[in-house]
Scaffold this motif. Structure first.
Motif, PDB file in Angstrom:
ATOM      1  N   LEU A  63       0.825  -1.200   0.000  1.00  0.00           N
ATOM      2  CA  LEU A  63       0.000   0.000   0.000  1.00  0.00           C
ATOM      3  C   LEU A  63       0.861   1.251   0.000  1.00  0.00           C
ATOM      4  CD1 LEU A  63      -2.787   1.315   0.148  1.00  0.00           C
ATOM      5  CD2 LEU A  63      -2.691   1.076   2.641  1.00  0.00           C
ATOM      6  N   GLY A  64       1.937   1.225   0.769  1.00  0.00           N
ATOM      7  CA  GLY A  64       2.797   2.406   0.847  1.00  0.00           C
ATOM      8  C   GLY A  64       2.245   3.463   1.784  1.00  0.00           C
ATOM      9  N   ALA A  65       1.704   3.023   2.941  1.00  0.00           N
ATOM     10  CA  ALA A  65       1.189   3.962   3.931  1.00  0.00           C
ATOM     11  C   ALA A  65       1.306   3.340   5.318  1.00  0.00           C
ATOM     12  CB  ALA A  65      -0.262   4.327   3.629  1.00  0.00           C
ATOM     13  N   LYS A  66       1.578   4.174   6.318  1.00  0.00           N
ATOM     14  CA  LYS A  66       1.598   3.719   7.702  1.00  0.00           C
ATOM     15  C   LYS A  66       0.261   4.060   8.337  1.00  0.00           C
ATOM     16  CE  LYS A  66       6.566   3.981   8.424  1.00  0.00           C
ATOM     17  NZ  LYS A  66       6.911   4.477   7.079  1.00  0.00           N
ATOM     18  N   SER A 114       1.131   8.315   7.669  1.00  0.00           N
ATOM     19  CA  SER A 114       2.033   8.882   6.666  1.00  0.00           C
ATOM     20  C   SER A 114       1.898   8.083   5.380  1.00  0.00           C
ATOM     21  CB  SER A 114       3.482   8.869   7.150  1.00  0.00           C
ATOM     22  OG  SER A 114       3.924   7.536   7.365  1.00  0.00           O
ATOM     23  N   VAL A 115       2.330   8.690   4.280  1.00  0.00           N
ATOM     24  CA  VAL A 115       2.241   8.066   2.961  1.00  0.00           C
ATOM     25  C   VAL A 115       3.615   8.095   2.312  1.00  0.00           C
ATOM     26  CG1 VAL A 115       1.120   8.113   0.704  1.00  0.00           C
ATOM     27  CG2 VAL A 115      -0.152   8.812   2.738  1.00  0.00           C
ATOM     28  N   ALA A 116       4.084   6.932   1.851  1.00  0.00           N
ATOM     29  CA  ALA A 116       5.391   6.846   1.212  1.00  0.00           C
ATOM     30  C   ALA A 116       5.396   7.603  -0.110  1.00  0.00           C
ATOM     31  CB  ALA A 116       5.768   5.388   0.973  1.00  0.00           C
ATOM     32  N   THR A 117       6.465   8.364  -0.338  1.00  0.00           N
ATOM     33  CA  THR A 117       6.597   9.128  -1.579  1.00  0.00           C
ATOM     34  C   THR A 117       6.614   8.196  -2.791  1.00  0.00           C
ATOM     35  OG1 THR A 117       7.870  10.807  -0.390  1.00  0.00           O
ATOM     36  CG2 THR A 117       8.009  10.834  -2.800  1.00  0.00           C
ATOM     37  N   ASP A 118       5.796   8.497  -3.761  1.00  0.00           N
ATOM     38  CA  ASP A 118       5.727   7.746  -5.016  1.00  0.00           C
ATOM     39  C   ASP A 118       5.298   6.289  -4.826  1.00  0.00           C
ATOM     40  OD1 ASP A 118       5.856   7.780  -7.810  1.00  0.00           O
ATOM     41  OD2 ASP A 118       7.794   6.765  -7.788  1.00  0.00           O
ATOM     42  N   GLY A 119       4.646   5.975  -3.711  1.00  0.00           N
ATOM     43  CA  GLY A 119       4.094   4.644  -3.515  1.00  0.00           C
ATOM     44  C   GLY A 119       2.717   4.545  -4.150  1.00  0.00           C
ATOM     45  N   PRO A 120       2.132   3.347  -4.190  1.00  0.00           N
ATOM     46  CA  PRO A 120       0.798   3.195  -4.796  1.00  0.00           C
ATOM     47  C   PRO A 120      -0.252   4.090  -4.153  1.00  0.00           C
ATOM     48  CG  PRO A 120       1.804   1.059  -4.378  1.00  0.00           C
ATOM     49  CD  PRO A 120       2.678   2.061  -3.721  1.00  0.00           C
ATOM     50  N   ALA A 121      -0.223   4.211  -2.823  1.00  0.00           N
ATOM     51  CA  ALA A 121      -1.213   5.038  -2.133  1.00  0.00           C
ATOM     52  C   ALA A 121      -1.047   6.510  -2.509  1.00  0.00           C
ATOM     53  CB  ALA A 121      -1.088   4.852  -0.622  1.00  0.00           C
ATOM     54  N   ALA A 122       0.214   6.973  -2.551  1.00  0.00           N
ATOM     55  CA  ALA A 122       0.464   8.380  -2.893  1.00  0.00           C
ATOM     56  C   ALA A 122      -0.001   8.686  -4.316  1.00  0.00           C
ATOM     57  CB  ALA A 122       1.950   8.686  -2.732  1.00  0.00           C
ATOM     58  N   ARG A 123       0.276   7.768  -5.245  1.00  0.00           N
ATOM     59  CA  ARG A 123      -0.134   7.998  -6.637  1.00  0.00           C
ATOM     60  C   ARG A 123      -1.647   7.987  -6.785  1.00  0.00           C
ATOM     61  NH1 ARG A 123       4.130   4.337  -7.553  1.00  0.00           N
ATOM     62  NH2 ARG A 123       2.660   2.679  -8.124  1.00  0.00           N
ATOM     63  N   ALA A 124      -2.337   7.278  -5.892  1.00  0.00           N
ATOM     64  CA  ALA A 124      -3.804   7.237  -5.946  1.00  0.00           C
ATOM     65  C   ALA A 124      -4.436   8.449  -5.277  1.00  0.00           C
ATOM     66  CB  ALA A 124      -4.311   5.956  -5.298  1.00  0.00           C
ATOM     67  N   LYS A 138      -6.089  -3.620  -9.774  1.00  0.00           N
ATOM     68  CA  LYS A 138      -6.361  -2.414  -8.998  1.00  0.00           C
ATOM     69  C   LYS A 138      -7.418  -2.732  -7.943  1.00  0.00           C
ATOM     70  CE  LYS A 138      -5.414   0.720 -12.888  1.00  0.00           C
ATOM     71  NZ  LYS A 138      -4.196   1.321 -12.347  1.00  0.00           N
ATOM     72  N   ALA A 139      -7.487  -1.911  -6.915  1.00  0.00           N
ATOM     73  CA  ALA A 139      -8.476  -2.110  -5.854  1.00  0.00           C
ATOM     74  C   ALA A 139      -9.064  -0.766  -5.450  1.00  0.00           C
ATOM     75  CB  ALA A 139      -7.838  -2.798  -4.647  1.00  0.00           C
ATOM     76  N   ASN A 140     -10.350  -0.779  -5.147  1.00  0.00           N
ATOM     77  CA  ASN A 140     -11.025   0.424  -4.684  1.00  0.00           C
ATOM     78  C   ASN A 140     -10.852   0.563  -3.175  1.00  0.00           C
ATOM     79  OD1 ASN A 140     -12.091   1.172  -7.233  1.00  0.00           O
ATOM     80  ND2 ASN A 140     -13.722  -0.336  -6.990  1.00  0.00           N
ATOM     81  N   LEU A 141     -10.368   1.724  -2.773  1.00  0.00           N
ATOM     82  CA  LEU A 141     -10.136   2.010  -1.349  1.00  0.00           C
ATOM     83  C   LEU A 141     -11.154   3.053  -0.905  1.00  0.00           C
ATOM     84  CD1 LEU A 141      -7.859   0.949   0.549  1.00  0.00           C
ATOM     85  CD2 LEU A 141      -6.706   3.132   0.199  1.00  0.00           C
ATOM     86  N   GLY A 142     -12.040   2.669   0.017  1.00  0.00           N
ATOM     87  CA  GLY A 142     -13.023   3.609   0.540  1.00  0.00           C
ATOM     88  C   GLY A 142     -12.439   4.404   1.690  1.00  0.00           C
ATOM     89  N   VAL A 193      -6.374   2.168  -6.293  1.00  0.00           N
ATOM     90  CA  VAL A 193      -4.960   1.955  -5.990  1.00  0.00           C
ATOM     91  C   VAL A 193      -4.444   0.745  -6.762  1.00  0.00           C
ATOM     92  CG1 VAL A 193      -3.262   1.658  -4.149  1.00  0.00           C
ATOM     93  CG2 VAL A 193      -5.411   2.861  -3.679  1.00  0.00           C
ATOM     94  N   THR A 194      -3.256   0.876  -7.342  1.00  0.00           N
ATOM     95  CA  THR A 194      -2.628  -0.210  -8.081  1.00  0.00           C
ATOM     96  C   THR A 194      -2.086  -1.260  -7.110  1.00  0.00           C
ATOM     97  OG1 THR A 194      -1.965   1.323  -9.823  1.00  0.00           O
ATOM     98  CG2 THR A 194      -0.846  -0.810  -9.764  1.00  0.00           C
TER      99      THR A 194
END
Length: 492
Positions: free
Chosen positions: A294-297, A321-331, A365-369, A381-382
């Motif tokens: 996911l790329g997030a804490k 927090s969200v990792a830079t350039d991770g899937p969560a950040a890009r979404a 991909k997955a939908n994150l609510g 999110v990818t």
């Protein structure tokens, strides 16, 4: 010691009260008195008796007949050497002899035995069991329901899920197997059967219901998301099957809640959807399980946090927090967002999010609510694995220093995910410490993040190699452990 007559030692196991199958309970050898029989069934108020001959013949036997042949016994042996303080002394070896089996001062083999259960999930002979059943085993033997016995090899061992996949060494043989069902279709109250080998007495079937779903505070594995059942589970059942009334595998029995060692009607099983992920990785030839990142804490929502966010109840996973350039950040995920669903499935806490995300297939991909500033939103999110953005450059420190015997590597998102670290990259982490080594004596542990040595910043494994190349009388070391920064001075 070989595997001839593997069942012969089961009696000794029971007699000695040995902990078996990794359930962390001793075998209790007590016989409880049975309560006096009550009045006949037809005389008890509110009791419903069978209304026809057909109703009296209702049985789980057809389900058992289909599923039991695919449930096996797993015998794991670990051979250890007894050490002798005189074995390396030529004088004592000359007069008293040496070598295993020499009758003198040798180091005879000591065999540790583990007994558990397993489930064949592919006709070619793939067996799923608990990782704790086969951990550290030198030899593994599989005993089938039809009395055949085979050696087995480990294809994949995943400590994070407490699952392992074995392959039966039976050239040309075909095996009964179970279809892996969809554990998300289970509902509280559904009938289930637990099949395994409790206490080594032989294959046993117990019946119960699904008592609860999504138990996340069990603490048996990293992915804390368990099916709870009241079907009797005892030591030896670990790795066995939890099946539904269609004969499909819905869970792998893993643990019990018990104060006596026996079943108290609270057993836990790893959901079949997690089993699918591990089996798929083993079939693909992987030695580790590849999961989406996911790329997030995340953090748990407390009643106080829920009140500050205007929530009616503490639920969801709050983004720290969200990792830079991770899937969560890009979404578009941001710090402070509240994740409440994955593909429409409710998220109660970070553990349930980790499970829901970890069981999604890679490549899609997955939908994150989410809830952001009181408004519901959906992010796409990818599903991709964590990248190894920094080469590991894994090395075992051998120079004369407190780090000697420590295996270290550079941290990347992939390494952080494997070792469950809170950092993403740019530091050096200890992945393993050899027993009895200077690093072990200095108190270093796997997962320690090395920040500084003698005032020098450590950012790559090559930095640590260079810093420890020159002997020193004292070493000032700064490490991060469990969210705390520790500085200590160690002797050279």
């Amino acid at each position: 010691m070989g595997f001839a007559g593997v069942r012969s030692w089961v009696g000794a196991v029971l007699a000695g009260g040995l902990v078996v199958a990794g359930l962390s309970v001793a075998v209790a050898q007590q016989v409880e008195r049975q309560a006096p029989a009550g009045p006949p069934a037809h005389a008890q108020a509110g009791t419903v008796v069978p209304s026809s001959a057909a109703a009296m013949k209702m049985s789980f036997a057809p389900v058992v007949a289909r599923t039991a042949p695919a449930v096996v016994n797993v015998y794991a042996l670990k051979i250890a050497q007894r050490t002798n303080p005189f074995i390396d002394d030529p004088f004592f070896r000359r007069f008293f002899g040496g070598g295993p089996g020499g009758g003198g001062l040798g180091a005879p083999e000591r065999v540790q035995r583990s007994l558990g259960s397993g489930v064949i999930v592919d006709p070619s002979g793939l067996v799923v069991t608990n990782q704790h059943v086969i951990q550290g085993a030198d030899q593994i033997r599989i005993a089938l329901n039809d009395k055949r016995e085979f050696d087995a090899e480990v294809l994949l061992s995943d400590q994070r899920t407490d699952l392992a996949v074995l392959r039966i060494k039976g050239e040309g043989a075909k095996f009964s197997s179970l279809e892996i069902g969809n554990s998300d279709e289970l509902a509280v109250g559904d009938l289930v059967l637990a099949i395994g080998d409790p206490f080594g007495v032989g294959q046993t079937v117990t019946q119960g219901i699904v008592s609860a779903l999504a138990r996340t505070q069990v603490g048996v594995s990293d992915y804390q998301f368990f099916i709870q059942t009241d079907a009797a589970i005892n030591p030896g059942n670990s790795g066995g099957a939890l099946v539904d009334m269609d004969g499909r595998l819905v869970g792998i029995n893993s643990a019990i809640y018990s104060r006596s060692g026996g079943s108290h009607g609270i057993g836990f099983a790893i959901p079949a959807n997690m089993v699918k992920v591990v089996v798929a990785s083993a079939k693909a030839g992987g030695k580790t399980v590849r999961r989406p990142w996911l790329g997030a804490k995340l953090q748990r929502v407390t009643p106080e946090i829920a009140d500050s966010l205007g929530l009616q109840r503490p639920t969801g996973a709050l983004v720290q927090s969200v990792a830079t350039d991770g899937p969560a950040a890009r979404a578009g995920l941001k710090t402070g967002d509240l994740i409440v669903a994955v593909e429409g499935q409710a998220i109660d806490d970070p553990e349930s999010l980790n499970y829901r995300w970890g069981t999604r297939p890679l490549g899609g991909k997955a939908n994150l609510g989410i809830v952001r500033q009181g408004r519901d939103q959906t992010l796409v999110v990818t599903l991709e694995p964590p990248p190894e953005s920094v080469p590991r450059d894994e090395v075992v420190i051998s120079s004369r220093s407190p780090f000697a015997g420590a295996r270290v590597l550079n941290v990347s998102p992939a390494v952080a995910d494997e070792l469950r670290l809170d950092v993403d990259e740019g530091v050096v982490v200890i992945s393993e410490v050899a027993d009895g080594s200077p690093a072990d004596a200095a108190g270093f542990r796997a997962g320690d993040i090395i920040l500084e040595v003698n005032g020098g910043r450590i950012e790559r494994t090559k930095d640590l190699v260079a810093a420890t190349r020159t002997p020193s009388r004292a070493w000032k070391v700064t490490v991060a452990r469990g969210g705390r920064t520790i500085t200590a001075v160690l002797g050279g």
